[in-house]
Motif scaffolding. Structure first.
Motif, PDB file in Angstrom:
ATOM      1  N   THR A  27       0.846  -1.198   0.000  1.00 10.66           N
ATOM      2  CA  THR A  27       0.000   0.000   0.000  1.00 10.66           C
ATOM      3  C   THR A  27       0.881   1.249   0.000  1.00 10.66           C
ATOM      4  O   THR A  27       0.617   2.197  -0.748  1.00 10.66           O
ATOM      5  CB  THR A  27      -0.939  -0.002   1.224  1.00 10.66           C
ATOM      6  OG1 THR A  27      -1.694  -1.220   1.219  1.00 10.66           O
ATOM      7  CG2 THR A  27      -1.881   1.182   1.189  1.00 10.66           C
ATOM      8  N   ALA A  28       1.941   1.235   0.800  1.00 12.34           N
ATOM      9  CA  ALA A  28       2.882   2.364   0.820  1.00 12.34           C
ATOM     10  C   ALA A  28       3.504   2.563  -0.563  1.00 12.34           C
ATOM     11  O   ALA A  28       3.651   3.700  -1.027  1.00 12.34           O
ATOM     12  CB  ALA A  28       3.965   2.136   1.869  1.00 12.34           C
ATOM     13  N   ALA A  29       3.839   1.478  -1.230  1.00 11.26           N
ATOM     14  CA  ALA A  29       4.430   1.568  -2.572  1.00 11.26           C
ATOM     15  C   ALA A  29       3.467   2.252  -3.538  1.00 11.26           C
ATOM     16  O   ALA A  29       3.871   3.110  -4.334  1.00 11.26           O
ATOM     17  CB  ALA A  29       4.797   0.174  -3.074  1.00 11.26           C
ATOM     18  N   LEU A  30       2.208   1.903  -3.466  1.00  8.50           N
ATOM     19  CA  LEU A  30       1.212   2.497  -4.362  1.00  8.50           C
ATOM     20  C   LEU A  30       1.018   3.991  -4.092  1.00  8.50           C
ATOM     21  O   LEU A  30       0.814   4.772  -5.020  1.00  8.50           O
ATOM     22  CB  LEU A  30      -0.129   1.768  -4.210  1.00  8.50           C
ATOM     23  CG  LEU A  30      -0.158   0.331  -4.718  1.00  8.50           C
ATOM     24  CD1 LEU A  30      -1.413  -0.380  -4.232  1.00  8.50           C
ATOM     25  CD2 LEU A  30      -0.062   0.287  -6.246  1.00  8.50           C
ATOM     26  N   PHE A  31       1.080   4.382  -2.835  1.00  8.22           N
ATOM     27  CA  PHE A  31       0.796   5.765  -2.444  1.00  8.22           C
ATOM     28  C   PHE A  31       2.046   6.639  -2.315  1.00  8.22           C
ATOM     29  O   PHE A  31       1.930   7.855  -2.159  1.00  8.22           O
ATOM     30  CB  PHE A  31       0.034   5.785  -1.106  1.00  8.22           C
ATOM     31  CG  PHE A  31      -1.446   5.602  -1.264  1.00  8.22           C
ATOM     32  CD1 PHE A  31      -2.313   6.686  -1.205  1.00  8.22           C
ATOM     33  CD2 PHE A  31      -1.988   4.347  -1.480  1.00  8.22           C
ATOM     34  CE1 PHE A  31      -3.683   6.520  -1.359  1.00  8.22           C
ATOM     35  CE2 PHE A  31      -3.360   4.162  -1.629  1.00  8.22           C
ATOM     36  CZ  PHE A  31      -4.217   5.252  -1.564  1.00  8.22           C
ATOM     37  N   SER A  39       5.325  13.922   2.360  1.00  4.63           N
ATOM     38  CA  SER A  39       4.320  14.307   3.369  1.00  4.63           C
ATOM     39  C   SER A  39       2.937  14.394   2.747  1.00  4.63           C
ATOM     40  O   SER A  39       1.944  13.983   3.357  1.00  4.63           O
ATOM     41  CB  SER A  39       4.677  15.654   4.001  1.00  4.63           C
ATOM     42  OG  SER A  39       5.869  15.538   4.732  1.00  4.63           O
ATOM     43  N   LYS A  40       2.887  14.924   1.535  1.00  2.00           N
ATOM     44  CA  LYS A  40       1.603  15.008   0.830  1.00  2.00           C
ATOM     45  C   LYS A  40       1.073  13.613   0.499  1.00  2.00           C
ATOM     46  O   LYS A  40      -0.140  13.385   0.513  1.00  2.00           O
ATOM     47  CB  LYS A  40       1.761  15.833  -0.450  1.00  2.00           C
ATOM     48  CG  LYS A  40       2.057  17.297  -0.203  1.00  2.00           C
ATOM     49  CD  LYS A  40       2.371  18.025  -1.499  1.00  2.00           C
ATOM     50  CE  LYS A  40       2.790  19.455  -1.249  1.00  2.00           C
ATOM     51  NZ  LYS A  40       3.295  20.094  -2.462  1.00  2.00           N
ATOM     52  N   SER A  41       1.971  12.684   0.221  1.00  2.00           N
ATOM     53  CA  SER A  41       1.566  11.297  -0.026  1.00  2.00           C
ATOM     54  C   SER A  41       0.951  10.698   1.237  1.00  2.00           C
ATOM     55  O   SER A  41      -0.047   9.971   1.168  1.00  2.00           O
ATOM     56  CB  SER A  41       2.765  10.454  -0.469  1.00  2.00           C
ATOM     57  OG  SER A  41       3.283  10.916  -1.700  1.00  2.00           O
ATOM     58  N   CYS A  42       1.526  11.018   2.386  1.00  2.00           N
ATOM     59  CA  CYS A  42       0.958  10.561   3.667  1.00  2.00           C
ATOM     60  C   CYS A  42      -0.420  11.179   3.890  1.00  2.00           C
ATOM     61  O   CYS A  42      -1.337  10.500   4.377  1.00  2.00           O
ATOM     62  CB  CYS A  42       1.889  10.904   4.819  1.00  2.00           C
ATOM     63  SG  CYS A  42       3.401   9.922   4.822  1.00  2.00           S
ATOM     64  N   ASN A  43      -0.575  12.450   3.534  1.00  2.00           N
ATOM     65  CA  ASN A  43      -1.891  13.088   3.647  1.00  2.00           C
ATOM     66  C   ASN A  43      -2.917  12.341   2.795  1.00  2.00           C
ATOM     67  O   ASN A  43      -4.051  12.131   3.227  1.00  2.00           O
ATOM     68  CB  ASN A  43      -1.831  14.556   3.219  1.00  2.00           C
ATOM     69  CG  ASN A  43      -1.021  15.404   4.175  1.00  2.00           C
ATOM     70  OD1 ASN A  43      -0.776  15.012   5.319  1.00  2.00           O
ATOM     71  ND2 ASN A  43      -0.587  16.561   3.718  1.00  2.00           N
ATOM     72  N   ASN A  44      -2.509  11.934   1.590  1.00  5.19           N
ATOM     73  CA  ASN A  44      -3.414  11.163   0.721  1.00  5.19           C
ATOM     74  C   ASN A  44      -3.766   9.824   1.358  1.00  5.19           C
ATOM     75  O   ASN A  44      -4.920   9.395   1.309  1.00  5.19           O
ATOM     76  CB  ASN A  44      -2.784  10.941  -0.658  1.00  5.19           C
ATOM     77  CG  ASN A  44      -2.764  12.196  -1.497  1.00  5.19           C
ATOM     78  OD1 ASN A  44      -3.568  13.101  -1.291  1.00  5.19           O
ATOM     79  ND2 ASN A  44      -1.848  12.255  -2.440  1.00  5.19           N
ATOM     80  N   ALA A  45      -2.763   9.171   1.937  1.00  8.87           N
ATOM     81  CA  ALA A  45      -3.007   7.887   2.599  1.00  8.87           C
ATOM     82  C   ALA A  45      -4.013   8.063   3.729  1.00  8.87           C
ATOM     83  O   ALA A  45      -4.964   7.273   3.869  1.00  8.87           O
ATOM     84  CB  ALA A  45      -1.694   7.298   3.118  1.00  8.87           C
ATOM     85  N   ARG A  46      -3.821   9.105   4.525  1.00  9.31           N
ATOM     86  CA  ARG A  46      -4.742   9.359   5.659  1.00  9.31           C
ATOM     87  C   ARG A  46      -6.144   9.716   5.185  1.00  9.31           C
ATOM     88  O   ARG A  46      -7.131   9.387   5.838  1.00  9.31           O
ATOM     89  CB  ARG A  46      -4.181  10.475   6.543  1.00  9.31           C
ATOM     90  CG  ARG A  46      -2.933  10.068   7.295  1.00  9.31           C
ATOM     91  CD  ARG A  46      -2.430  11.183   8.226  1.00  9.31           C
ATOM     92  NE  ARG A  46      -1.174  10.786   8.834  1.00  9.31           N
ATOM     93  CZ  ARG A  46       0.008  11.312   8.505  1.00  9.31           C
ATOM     94  NH1 ARG A  46       0.099  12.266   7.591  1.00  9.31           N
ATOM     95  NH2 ARG A  46       1.107  10.885   9.108  1.00  9.31           N
ATOM     96  N   LEU A  47      -6.219  10.393   4.049  1.00 14.85           N
ATOM     97  CA  LEU A  47      -7.517  10.811   3.510  1.00 14.85           C
ATOM     98  C   LEU A  47      -8.292   9.649   2.883  1.00 14.85           C
ATOM     99  O   LEU A  47      -9.489   9.490   3.123  1.00 14.85           O
ATOM    100  CB  LEU A  47      -7.297  11.921   2.467  1.00 14.85           C
ATOM    101  CG  LEU A  47      -8.533  12.466   1.758  1.00 14.85           C
ATOM    102  CD1 LEU A  47      -9.469  13.162   2.759  1.00 14.85           C
ATOM    103  CD2 LEU A  47      -8.117  13.445   0.655  1.00 14.85           C
ATOM    104  N   ILE A  82       2.028   2.817   7.354  1.00 17.86           N
ATOM    105  CA  ILE A  82       2.195   3.051   5.909  1.00 17.86           C
ATOM    106  C   ILE A  82       2.913   4.384   5.690  1.00 17.86           C
ATOM    107  O   ILE A  82       3.847   4.478   4.881  1.00 17.86           O
ATOM    108  CB  ILE A  82       0.827   3.007   5.194  1.00 17.86           C
ATOM    109  CG1 ILE A  82       0.327   1.553   5.130  1.00 17.86           C
ATOM    110  CG2 ILE A  82       0.898   3.636   3.802  1.00 17.86           C
ATOM    111  CD1 ILE A  82      -1.153   1.406   4.807  1.00 17.86           C
ATOM    112  N   CYS A  83       2.521   5.409   6.440  1.00 14.41           N
ATOM    113  CA  CYS A  83       3.170   6.723   6.313  1.00 14.41           C
ATOM    114  C   CYS A  83       4.638   6.660   6.729  1.00 14.41           C
ATOM    115  O   CYS A  83       5.494   7.296   6.097  1.00 14.41           O
ATOM    116  CB  CYS A  83       2.417   7.771   7.130  1.00 14.41           C
ATOM    117  SG  CYS A  83       0.825   8.203   6.379  1.00 14.41           S
TER     118      CYS A  83
END
Length: 192
Positions: free
Chosen positions: A56-60, A74-82, A97-98
């Protein structure tokens, strides 16, 4: 965790919404890192749940490019959280994942095995046969996004990068290290 649905969602979003200037950091790259992560996780003996988090981390991991290049991890982590709660991911899973995503921030500094694996997967191409094809895509992206001027400048950057880069996992060191060294030697020859 509905990883297949999450995968379909984020790849579709990247394909439809990512600016065209991202010739390298796009859905193909996300899928490439996903595939390399899967292979490395298997070779490194990672369990099922941790592999799901890694994949999942690889995809995001570069989905933050949807909001721009700067601080994209950091923006990728925001997407993961969203988005990941919609696919049955717990808050704890999302934070792990973040943590994996943040390991890819340059210079790479993973502090656990999953971080090492995603770092190696993110730069897996350095030691593969398609290195020069993907390198050309990255060059064409950097001409637009970073103002890179010439292929000679790019070669000089790649020499420094390849000399300083090292794989973290035993699998990547054995599988990709020798070809990476050959690529470095080939670039050095053409810049002389």
């Amino acid at each position: 965790m509905q990883i297949e649905q999450a995968r379909e969602f984020i790849l579709d979003k990247l394909k439809k919404e990512l600016p065209a200037c991202f010739h390298y950091h796009n859905a193909d790259h996300a899928l490439d890192v996903y595939t390399a992560s899967k292979q490395l996780a298997q070779s490194e003996g990672i369990g099922d749940h941790e592999t799901q988090l890694l994949l999942t981390a690889a995809l995001f991991h570069d989905s933050g490019f949807l909001s721009g290049q700067k601080d994209h991890e950091s923006k990728s982590c925001n997407n993961a959280r969203l988005y990941l709660p919609n696919f049955g991911y717990t808050d704890e899973d999302i934070e792990r994942i973040c943590d994996i995503i943040m390991a890819t921030k340059m210079p790479q500094s993973p502090h656990n095995h999953l971080g090492q694996i995603i770092c190696d997967a993110d730069l897996d191409y350095l030691g593969r046969n398609d290195f020069f094809v993907l390198s050309k895509k990255l060059f064409s992206e950097l001409v637009i996004t970073d103002g890179l001027k010439t292929e000679n400048d790019w070669d000089k950057q790649q020499i420094v990068f390849l000399k300083n880069h090292h794989y973290f996992t035993k699998t990547a060191i054995e599988l990709r290290g020798p070809a990476k060294q050959l690529h470095l030697e080939e670039i050095i020859k053409r810049t002389v």
